[in-house]
Motif scaffolding. Structure first.
Motif, mmCIF file in Angstrom:
data_model
loop_
_atom_site.group_PDB
_atom_site.id
_atom_site.type_symbol
_atom_site.label_atom_id
_atom_site.label_comp_id
_atom_site.label_asym_id
_atom_site.label_seq_id
_atom_site.Cartn_x
_atom_site.Cartn_y
_atom_site.Cartn_z
ATOM 1 N N ARG A 1 11.396 -15.618 12.943
ATOM 2 C CA ARG A 1 12.080 -14.533 12.227
ATOM 3 C C ARG A 1 12.130 -14.773 10.726
ATOM 4 N N LYS A 2 12.354 -16.000 10.315
ATOM 5 C CA LYS A 2 12.420 -16.279 8.879
ATOM 6 C C LYS A 2 11.087 -15.973 8.211
ATOM 7 N N CYS A 3 10.002 -16.448 8.797
ATOM 8 C CA CYS A 3 8.679 -16.186 8.209
ATOM 9 C C CYS A 3 8.335 -14.708 8.246
ATOM 10 N N MET A 4 8.612 -14.055 9.360
ATOM 11 C CA MET A 4 8.308 -12.635 9.470
ATOM 12 C C MET A 4 9.166 -11.816 8.512
ATOM 13 N N THR A 5 10.399 -12.243 8.307
ATOM 14 C CA THR A 5 11.268 -11.541 7.366
ATOM 15 C C THR A 5 10.737 -11.658 5.940
ATOM 16 N N ILE A 6 10.314 -12.847 5.557
ATOM 17 C CA ILE A 6 9.731 -13.026 4.225
ATOM 18 C C ILE A 6 8.496 -12.145 4.072
ATOM 19 N N GLY A 7 7.633 -12.126 5.088
ATOM 20 C CA GLY A 7 6.438 -11.282 5.036
ATOM 21 C C GLY A 7 6.771 -9.805 4.959
ATOM 22 N N GLY A 8 7.727 -9.346 5.779
ATOM 23 C CA GLY A 8 8.103 -7.934 5.779
ATOM 24 C C GLY A 8 8.769 -7.498 4.490
ATOM 25 N N VAL A 9 9.680 -8.333 3.981
ATOM 26 C CA VAL A 9 10.346 -7.996 2.720
ATOM 27 C C VAL A 9 9.327 -8.009 1.570
ATOM 28 N N GLY A 10 8.424 -8.989 1.578
ATOM 29 C CA GLY A 10 7.402 -9.058 0.537
ATOM 30 C C GLY A 10 6.491 -7.844 0.546
ATOM 31 N N LEU A 11 6.033 -7.455 1.746
ATOM 32 C CA LEU A 11 5.174 -6.270 1.837
ATOM 33 C C LEU A 11 5.897 -5.012 1.393
ATOM 34 N N GLY A 12 7.180 -4.909 1.751
ATOM 35 C CA GLY A 12 7.937 -3.701 1.427
ATOM 36 C C GLY A 12 8.364 -3.588 -0.023
ATOM 37 N N THR A 13 8.567 -4.726 -0.683
ATOM 38 C CA THR A 13 9.041 -4.679 -2.073
ATOM 39 C C THR A 13 7.919 -4.881 -3.079
ATOM 40 N N VAL A 14 7.113 -5.898 -2.871
ATOM 41 C CA VAL A 14 6.054 -6.229 -3.822
ATOM 42 C C VAL A 14 4.793 -5.403 -3.558
ATOM 43 N N GLY A 15 4.565 -5.038 -2.299
ATOM 44 C CA GLY A 15 3.365 -4.298 -1.925
ATOM 45 C C GLY A 15 3.110 -3.041 -2.721
ATOM 46 N N PRO A 16 4.090 -2.138 -2.827
ATOM 47 C CA PRO A 16 3.855 -0.918 -3.613
ATOM 48 C C PRO A 16 3.532 -1.209 -5.083
ATOM 49 N N LEU A 17 4.139 -2.243 -5.636
ATOM 50 C CA LEU A 17 3.856 -2.603 -7.028
ATOM 51 C C LEU A 17 2.426 -3.111 -7.183
ATOM 52 N N LEU A 18 1.975 -3.885 -6.211
ATOM 53 C CA LEU A 18 0.603 -4.400 -6.258
ATOM 54 C C LEU A 18 -0.413 -3.276 -6.114
ATOM 55 N N LEU A 19 -0.133 -2.331 -5.231
ATOM 56 C CA LEU A 19 -1.040 -1.180 -5.085
ATOM 57 C C LEU A 19 -1.072 -0.345 -6.359
ATOM 58 N N ALA A 20 0.084 -0.203 -7.020
ATOM 59 C CA ALA A 20 0.119 0.527 -8.291
ATOM 60 C C ALA A 20 -0.679 -0.215 -9.365
ATOM 61 N N ALA A 21 -0.615 -1.554 -9.352
ATOM 62 C CA ALA A 21 -1.383 -2.342 -10.329
ATOM 63 C C ALA A 21 -2.884 -2.174 -10.106
ATOM 64 N N ILE A 22 -3.297 -2.164 -8.848
ATOM 65 C CA ILE A 22 -4.716 -1.962 -8.541
ATOM 66 C C ILE A 22 -5.170 -0.592 -9.060
ATOM 67 N N ARG A 23 -4.355 0.405 -8.833
ATOM 68 C CA ARG A 23 -4.709 1.759 -9.263
ATOM 69 C C ARG A 23 -4.732 1.884 -10.793
ATOM 70 N N LYS A 24 -3.780 1.206 -11.454
ATOM 71 C CA LYS A 24 -3.674 1.325 -12.909
ATOM 72 C C LYS A 24 -4.788 0.577 -13.637
#
Length: 169
Positions: A32-55
């Motif tokens: 759960r700890k590892c999956m939580t880190i992965g899920g929170v990372g994808l949900g918070t940092v993911g959209p920012l990374l996709l925006a950086a790729i697009r920009k």
């Protein structure tokens, strides 16, 4: 023009190389700890990374962003199979995992291309889908129970039923 190379390189580095390490982290610190880190990372940092790729639209930004996404994906995906195994009793495990996992894959994987296209057409950042799916996944992870805690209780019950000759009653 470099999309295939960018995607292949980032998958090799972040998923193929990091996946076994993420699995060992889950063995050491808990699924759960590892999956939580992965899920929170994808949900918070993911959209920012996709925006950086697009920009920025450069291969270097795309590779580095996708590598970070791949690390978070590995932190979610590597422990997931063990977590699923540990979440269900042996009598219901195959059916429970098959129905739950495949239904989620069909609903999310089948509908995300539609939603992403619709979001792009409406000028809504499609990275929001990562956040929505991460929140739903984390809710299932934490509200659904299961995991190592349940498995440990089951193993304790088996140990209690053993006789002095180490035979199961």
């Amino acid at each position: 023009p470099h999309a295939f190379a960018v995607n292949s390189l980032s998958l090799l580095v972040s998923v193929c190389f990091f996946f076994p390490f993420a699995g060992s982290l889950s063995d050491r610190y808990g699924r759960r700890k590892c999956m939580t880190i992965g899920g929170v990372g994808l949900g918070t940092v993911g959209p920012l990374l996709l925006a950086a790729i697009r920009k920025y639209r450069t291969p270097a930004v795309a590779v580095s962003s996708q590598c970070v996404l791949g690390v978070f994906l590995s932190l979610w995906g590597a422990p997931m199979c063990a977590w699923l195994y540990e979440s269900f009793d042996a009598q219901a495990r195959l059916t429970s995992v098959a129905i739950g996992y495949n239904l989620a894959q069909a609903l999310a994987g089948g509908s995300v291309p539609y939603w992403a296209t619709l979001f792009v057409d409406k000028n809504i950042p499609p990275g929001i889908l990562l956040t929505v799916l991460s929140v739903l996944s984390l809710a299932g992870l934490w509200l659904g129970g299961g995991g190592r805690e349940k498995r440990d209780q089951t193993e304790e019950a088996v140990e209690m039923t053993k006789t002095t000759d180490n035979e199961v009653i």
